[in-house]
Design a protein around this motif. Structure first.
Motif, PDB file in Angstrom:
ATOM      1  N   ASN A  13       0.937  -1.303   0.061  1.00  0.00           N
ATOM      2  CA  ASN A  13      -0.030   0.251   0.011  1.00  0.00           C
ATOM      3  C   ASN A  13       0.688   1.215   0.006  1.00  0.00           C
ATOM      4  O   ASN A  13       0.227   2.353  -0.043  1.00  0.00           O
ATOM      5  CB  ASN A  13      -0.935   0.020   1.335  1.00  0.00           C
TER       6      ASN A  13
ATOM      7  N   TYR B  57     -11.593   5.765  -5.097  1.00  0.00           N
ATOM      8  CA  TYR B  57     -11.138   5.050  -3.663  1.00  0.00           C
ATOM      9  C   TYR B  57      -9.895   5.454  -3.433  1.00  0.00           C
ATOM     10  O   TYR B  57      -9.496   5.933  -2.350  1.00  0.00           O
ATOM     11  CB  TYR B  57     -11.379   3.572  -3.965  1.00  0.00           C
ATOM     12  N   GLY B  58      -8.766   5.269  -4.594  1.00  0.00           N
ATOM     13  CA  GLY B  58      -7.433   5.468  -4.225  1.00  0.00           C
ATOM     14  C   GLY B  58      -7.254   7.069  -3.783  1.00  0.00           C
ATOM     15  O   GLY B  58      -6.432   7.204  -2.978  1.00  0.00           O
TER      16      GLY B  58
ATOM     17  N   ILE C 225      -8.363   7.690  -0.341  1.00  0.00           N
ATOM     18  CA  ILE C 225      -7.017   7.320   0.703  1.00  0.00           C
ATOM     19  C   ILE C 225      -5.936   8.220   0.681  1.00  0.00           C
ATOM     20  O   ILE C 225      -5.461   8.414   1.757  1.00  0.00           O
ATOM     21  CB  ILE C 225      -6.876   5.923   0.358  1.00  0.00           C
ATOM     22  N   ARG C 226      -5.699   8.903  -0.288  1.00  0.00           N
ATOM     23  CA  ARG C 226      -4.456  10.035  -0.395  1.00  0.00           C
ATOM     24  C   ARG C 226      -5.284  11.068  -0.056  1.00  0.00           C
ATOM     25  O   ARG C 226      -4.226  12.182   0.151  1.00  0.00           O
ATOM     26  CB  ARG C 226      -4.082   9.957  -2.057  1.00  0.00           C
TER      27      ARG C 226
ATOM     28  N   ILE D 233      -4.636   6.878  -9.283  1.00  0.00           N
ATOM     29  CA  ILE D 233      -3.444   7.036  -8.265  1.00  0.00           C
ATOM     30  C   ILE D 233      -2.169   7.559  -8.714  1.00  0.00           C
ATOM     31  O   ILE D 233      -1.184   7.650  -8.119  1.00  0.00           O
ATOM     32  CB  ILE D 233      -3.126   5.926  -7.330  1.00  0.00           C
TER      33      ILE D 233
END
Lengths: 367, 267
Positions: A73, A98-99, A102-103, A150
């Motif tokens: 990850n 989603y990615g 998370i960032r 991402i």
């Protein structure tokens, strides 16, 4: 300086050597396909790059940074899987987002990027659909957009097309290549389909038994296979075993006068490799067999569109020949024919050990 | 024109028989509960009044509902990550856990409670003497098979490996993956496991009785032994309460994101 380097990667599973010293160097923005039969280690190599598994030995370096022991990850690798991997509880848009969530990207930024990416993969209209409302091809497009969202260091594709039907497969592989070129993203692609690998890659690495047999451009791999295995795996090849004699190669009593015999010691065992499209076929006239000509009966005809593939059973060897379909009509099954091998353009390899049989690739598990 | 037939007569017959099997006892209990406790004559709601004005009713009901919720929370916290881990990393342990999960089925509660009382004998009072300690621990064990087999089916219906790896490659940590990706997709299974646990705890008598805790089933039993007609009213009320509790769990569980669980479960 290479962008992606796999240095001397080893990975054993019990007594099985899945990877036995893999060396790969790939420039930034290049597309490399790892090609090979099942069990050759190609997926293991990809999983090591993704970080889902650790090598027993060796290093993985991306852009000068050693990532060998970095958690998956934290690697910034975008991956598209063979199985449908979209999160079923999220829409296509949420999957791509989603990615970025998370960032910790801000909302406006996320929205724009997701919209751009869905547009890029041709699914701008389907952002609100759930995975079960998308076809297999669409799901893999969303998975691609999700991996690209991402801005990964390397894009990893693990047989992403193997669960799709033939037409979608061709369409999507061209699209993957288009997007890869457009974004200039370094890509590692795993496949067992040689046509797929040859058609989209800058480089192809053929793997067997945990090793890289040969790496080169698609044209090199096709026209100048370095090992009998590569010759067998890429395209269809006629393989004629023989012994070097004065003036040519003796193949079970038939003299083959072909390029590449010069400089080889007499008595050396060689493998003469001939592409089916270079074999010329004509009805046998009953006379003595000339040099480079194998006489036998047509046993099967396979219609391939513009050409028809003939299998000719000659003494000691089955010759495969691709002839124009019109001509094949005059050579029905059972016809006695003479298959003439060209003198130029054949490939000759020293036969050191027996060529491994290539196992039939099992059908991908439909999930 | 022939009228459209929606159901074969035999199917209809079975439906009526099935409904009768469930409804006759309920109706009988209802009629019984409407009789006066003093005269034995129909019809009065006094028995229901007696139940709802009984302090013990509310007290024991509260204990049992809280106990059920505690058991559900502990079980989910314990079993979801465990089963996730087993599916992901050590699938060969699955049969072992499945075997262990069968033990609470095989060992009679009366044997289990004796064993548990012995095992936990030296533990502090706040645990041993309170329903939230000892009884909850026993109920987690009792709920283990229901939790395990429901959750296991949920995990089997999704591709745990691929979803986890996809989430990780996008930068997610374990906890993020578990809460954002895995849990929403096994929600239906977790909900089913919770229903079963709720039903078990709301009706468990043996362990509570032998370890001397005053729970709702103990109260029902006490009323059954001492009062005639109010017992019928209490039975019906407890039946309704259990259903209402399940319904509220369903409502809580079926909020946003539950859709995915249904899809994943259907695959």
């Amino acid at each position: 300086m290479p962008y992606l380097e796999l240095q001397n990667l080893h990975r054993d599973f019990g007594t099985v050597k899945a990877l036995d010293g893999i060396e790969i160097q790939l420039g930034e923005g290049e597309f490399l396909s790892l090609l090979g039969p099942s069990g050759c280690g190609k997926t293991t190599a990809l999983r090591l790059v993704a970080g889902f598994d650790r090598p027993d030995e060796g290093r993985i370096v991306v852009d000068g940074k050693d990532l060998t022991n970095v958690a998956p990850n934290k690697r910034d690798m975008g991956m598209v899987f063979q199985a449908y991997s979209l999160f079923p509880n999220m829409t296509a848009r949420q999957n791509v987002e989603y990615g970025l969530r998370i960032r910790g990207r801000d909302k406006a930024d996320r929205r724009k990027r997701v919209a751009d990416l869905l547009e890029l993969v041709g699914l701008g209209h389907a952002g609100d659909r759930y995975p079960h409302q998308l076809s297999g091809g669409m799901q893999q497009r969303v998975a691609l957009a999700r991996a690209l969202a991402i801005e990964p260091r390397v894009l990893l594709l693990d047989e992403p097309l193997s669960a799709l039907d033939a037409k979608v497969r061709v369409q999507l592989r061209e699209e993957i290549r288009r997007i890869q070129l457009e974004l200039g993203i370094t890509t590692l692609y795993v496949t067992h389909d040689q046509e797929e690998a040859l058609s989209v890659s800058d480089h192809v690495a053929v793997m067997y038994g945990g090793r890289i047999e040969q790496m080169g451009s698609p044209a090199e791999m096709y026209s100048a296979p370095a090992t009998p295995f590569v010759a067998e795996f890429i395209g269809t090849m006629n393989r004629l075993e023989g012994t070097i004699v004065d003036g040519g190669v003796d193949h079970g009593g038939t003299m083959l006068r072909v390029d590449g015999t010069e400089g080889r010691p007499k008595g050396q065992r060689v493998l003469v490799l001939v592409r089916p499209e270079t074999v010329e076929v004509a009805p046998a006239n009953g006379g003595a067999a000339a040099a480079n000509t194998l006489v036998g009966d047509v046993v099967t005809q396979t219609f391939l569109g513009p050409v028809t593939r003939l299998k000719i059973m000659a003494p000691g060897v089955d010759v495969i020949a691709d002839v124009p379909t019109q001509q094949a009509l005059a050579l029905p099954v059972g016809t006695r024919v003479a298959a003439a091998l060209p003198a130029q353009g054949v490939r000759m390899l020293e036969l050191k050990h027996d060529v491994p049989e290539i196992a039939e690739e099992p059908a991908p598990a439909g999930r | 024109m022939k009228p459209r037939r929606f159901m074969a007569p035999s199917a209809f017959l079975w439906l009526v028989l099935g409904a009768a099997y469930f409804l006759i006892p309920l109706v009988a209990t209802l009629l019984f509960s409407l009789k006066s406790n003093t005269t034995g004559k129909c019809c009065t709601a006094a028995n229901y009044g007696w139940v709802v004005h009984n302090g013990d009713f509310w007290h024991t009901l509260k204990i049992s509902i809280l106990l059920a919720l505690e058991t559900i929370v502990i079980s989910l916290l314990l079993f979801v990550p465990t089963i996730y881990w087993v599916h992901l990393r050590v699938p060969r342990l699955r049969p072992v856990i499945a075997f262990l999960a069968l033990i609470p089925f095989v060992v009679p509660p009366i044997v289990m409670v004796v064993g548990l009382l012995k095992v936990f004998k030296g533990t502090p009072d706040w645990f041993y003497a309170k329903p939230w300690g000892f009884l909850a621990a026993a109920y987690v064990i009792l709920a283990f098979p229901y939790m395990f087999f429901s959750l296991d089916a949920g995990f089997r219906s999704i591709d745990v490996h691929t979803l986890t790896e996809a989430s990780q490659s996008l930068g997610a940590r374990w906890t993020t993956t578990l809460f954002k990706v895995i849990l929403p997709n096994i929600r239906a299974a977790a909900l089913a496991a919770s229903f079963l646990t709720l039903a078990i705890v709301m009706g468990e008598y043996t362990i509570a009785n032998l370890s001397a805790f005053h729970t709702f089933p103990i109260f029902i039993q006490y009323v059954n032994e001492t009062q005639g007609f109010p017992a019928g009213a209490l039975t019906l009320l407890s039946f309704g309460i259990t259903w209402a509790a399940m319904l509220s769990l369903l409502v809580v569980g079926r909020t946003r994101g539950a859709r995915g669980a249904v899809i994943a479960g259907a695959r």
